[in-house]
Design a protein around this motif. Structure first.
Motif, mmCIF file in Angstrom:
data_model
loop_
_atom_site.group_PDB
_atom_site.id
_atom_site.type_symbol
_atom_site.label_atom_id
_atom_site.label_comp_id
_atom_site.label_asym_id
_atom_site.label_seq_id
_atom_site.Cartn_x
_atom_site.Cartn_y
_atom_site.Cartn_z
ATOM 1 N N VAL A 17 0.856 -1.192 -0.098
ATOM 2 C CA VAL A 17 0.079 -0.110 -0.167
ATOM 3 C C VAL A 17 0.870 1.185 0.030
ATOM 4 C CG1 VAL A 17 -1.936 -1.137 1.218
ATOM 5 C CG2 VAL A 17 -0.265 0.271 2.404
ATOM 6 N N GLU A 18 0.319 2.456 -0.206
ATOM 7 C CA GLU A 18 0.915 3.805 -0.155
ATOM 8 C C GLU A 18 0.278 4.180 1.139
ATOM 9 O OE1 GLU A 18 3.380 4.768 -2.068
ATOM 10 O OE2 GLU A 18 3.145 2.914 -3.167
ATOM 11 N N ALA A 19 1.121 4.503 2.207
ATOM 12 C CA ALA A 19 0.796 5.268 3.425
ATOM 13 C C ALA A 19 1.438 6.734 3.676
ATOM 14 C CB ALA A 19 1.065 4.199 4.484
ATOM 15 N N ARG A 20 0.691 7.319 4.532
ATOM 16 C CA ARG A 20 1.289 8.760 4.961
ATOM 17 C C ARG A 20 0.455 8.778 6.305
ATOM 18 N NH1 ARG A 20 -1.015 13.971 4.764
ATOM 19 N NH2 ARG A 20 0.815 15.716 4.473
ATOM 20 N N LYS A 21 1.307 9.226 7.277
ATOM 21 C CA LYS A 21 0.732 9.468 8.574
ATOM 22 C C LYS A 21 0.946 10.989 8.862
ATOM 23 C CE LYS A 21 1.081 7.022 12.185
ATOM 24 N NZ LYS A 21 -0.399 6.682 12.264
ATOM 25 N N SER A 22 -0.301 11.754 8.871
ATOM 26 C CA SER A 22 -0.304 12.971 9.242
ATOM 27 C C SER A 22 -0.154 13.346 10.648
ATOM 28 C CB SER A 22 -1.834 13.708 8.850
ATOM 29 O OG SER A 22 -1.979 13.469 7.367
ATOM 30 N N SER A 23 -0.456 12.173 11.455
ATOM 31 C CA SER A 23 -0.176 12.471 13.042
ATOM 32 C C SER A 23 -0.023 11.271 13.625
ATOM 33 C CB SER A 23 -1.317 13.187 13.962
ATOM 34 O OG SER A 23 -2.591 12.591 13.838
ATOM 35 N N TRP A 24 0.070 11.073 14.820
ATOM 36 C CA TRP A 24 0.071 9.765 15.453
ATOM 37 C C TRP A 24 -1.102 8.827 15.347
ATOM 38 C CZ3 TRP A 24 4.824 7.382 16.293
ATOM 39 C CH2 TRP A 24 5.798 8.256 16.346
ATOM 40 N N GLU A 25 -2.352 9.827 15.296
ATOM 41 C CA GLU A 25 -3.693 9.124 15.398
ATOM 42 C C GLU A 25 -3.960 9.140 13.967
ATOM 43 O OE1 GLU A 25 -2.885 12.411 16.897
ATOM 44 O OE2 GLU A 25 -2.507 11.216 18.883
ATOM 45 N N ARG A 85 -1.627 -3.194 9.807
ATOM 46 C CA ARG A 85 -1.418 -2.316 11.084
ATOM 47 C C ARG A 85 -0.041 -2.400 11.661
ATOM 48 N NH1 ARG A 85 -6.015 -3.171 13.577
ATOM 49 N NH2 ARG A 85 -6.985 -2.025 12.145
ATOM 50 N N GLN A 86 0.534 -3.715 11.688
ATOM 51 C CA GLN A 86 1.533 -4.015 12.418
ATOM 52 C C GLN A 86 2.789 -3.598 11.687
ATOM 53 O OE1 GLN A 86 0.869 -8.367 13.054
ATOM 54 N NE2 GLN A 86 0.148 -7.785 15.262
ATOM 55 N N ALA A 87 2.555 -3.821 10.213
ATOM 56 C CA ALA A 87 3.579 -3.483 9.224
ATOM 57 C C ALA A 87 3.646 -2.012 9.126
ATOM 58 C CB ALA A 87 3.182 -3.916 7.832
ATOM 59 N N LEU A 88 2.562 -1.169 9.526
ATOM 60 C CA LEU A 88 2.852 0.244 9.652
ATOM 61 C C LEU A 88 3.400 0.806 10.767
ATOM 62 C CD1 LEU A 88 -0.852 1.023 8.227
ATOM 63 C CD2 LEU A 88 1.117 1.736 6.979
ATOM 64 N N ALA A 89 3.305 0.143 11.560
ATOM 65 C CA ALA A 89 3.981 0.262 12.988
ATOM 66 C C ALA A 89 5.320 0.151 13.138
ATOM 67 C CB ALA A 89 3.325 -0.176 14.183
ATOM 68 N N LYS A 90 5.851 -1.009 12.353
ATOM 69 C CA LYS A 90 7.117 -1.159 12.278
ATOM 70 C C LYS A 90 7.826 -0.175 11.177
ATOM 71 C CE LYS A 90 6.909 -6.113 13.283
ATOM 72 N NZ LYS A 90 7.309 -7.535 13.041
ATOM 73 N N ALA A 91 7.129 0.292 10.266
ATOM 74 C CA ALA A 91 7.634 1.254 9.200
ATOM 75 C C ALA A 91 7.975 2.360 10.082
ATOM 76 C CB ALA A 91 6.519 1.457 8.124
ATOM 77 N N VAL A 92 6.998 2.777 10.684
ATOM 78 C CA VAL A 92 7.307 3.951 11.541
ATOM 79 C C VAL A 92 8.262 4.029 12.411
ATOM 80 C CG1 VAL A 92 6.378 5.564 13.700
ATOM 81 C CG2 VAL A 92 5.033 4.808 11.421
ATOM 82 N N GLU A 93 8.726 2.745 13.289
ATOM 83 C CA GLU A 93 9.579 2.470 14.145
ATOM 84 C C GLU A 93 11.212 2.718 13.232
ATOM 85 O OE1 GLU A 93 8.888 -1.402 16.120
ATOM 86 O OE2 GLU A 93 7.113 -0.461 17.083
ATOM 87 N N ARG A 94 11.147 1.926 12.286
ATOM 88 C CA ARG A 94 12.451 2.067 11.352
ATOM 89 C C ARG A 94 12.578 3.361 10.667
ATOM 90 N NH1 ARG A 94 9.823 -2.546 8.970
ATOM 91 N NH2 ARG A 94 9.355 -1.510 7.240
ATOM 92 N N GLY A 95 11.659 4.296 10.786
ATOM 93 C CA GLY A 95 11.610 5.482 10.230
ATOM 94 C C GLY A 95 11.324 5.652 8.697
ATOM 95 N N ASP A 96 10.859 4.560 8.098
ATOM 96 C CA ASP A 96 10.430 4.496 6.809
ATOM 97 C C ASP A 96 9.352 5.171 6.305
ATOM 98 O OD1 ASP A 96 12.536 2.796 6.171
ATOM 99 O OD2 ASP A 96 11.591 0.996 6.516
#
Length: 96
Positions: A33-41, A78-89
């Motif tokens: 997927v393509e993802a974008r986190k505008s905020s933590w929520e 959701r878990q993959a997204l959390a890991k991507a945030v942790e890695r800085g990706d």
């Protein structure tokens, strides 16, 4: 440049220019997927057609041939997204 509309100035939406979506792949089924986190929520996700079929949880939740059903989300993605945030990706865009 903002353009006036019925007495109101409308600002152009440049969010994707300033912070484009990032690719994230599910470690369970490989759906990308393509993802974008505008905020933590808040997370925006753009599914690709082939990957909607690849997602095991999405297929299990949606009976065949029923278009437009609400899909609450994939735990594995959701878990993959959390890991991507942790890695800085997948950066989290915040004002602080």
């Amino acid at each position: 440049m903002a353009a006036p509309v019925a007495g109101v100035t409308v600002r152009p939406d440049v969010r994707l220019e300033n912070a484009p979506m990032s690719p994230v792949s599910c470690e369970t089924c490989g759906a990308a997927v393509e993802a974008r986190k505008s905020s933590w929520e808040q997370t925006s996700i753009q599914w690709h057609a082939a990957d909607t079929e690849r997602c095991l949880e999405r297929r299990a939740a949606m009976p065949p041939r029923i278009e437009g059903m609400l899909f609450a989300g994939c735990v594995s993605l959701r878990q993959a997204l959390a890991k991507a945030v942790e890695r800085g990706d997948l950066p989290v865009l915040t004002d602080d």
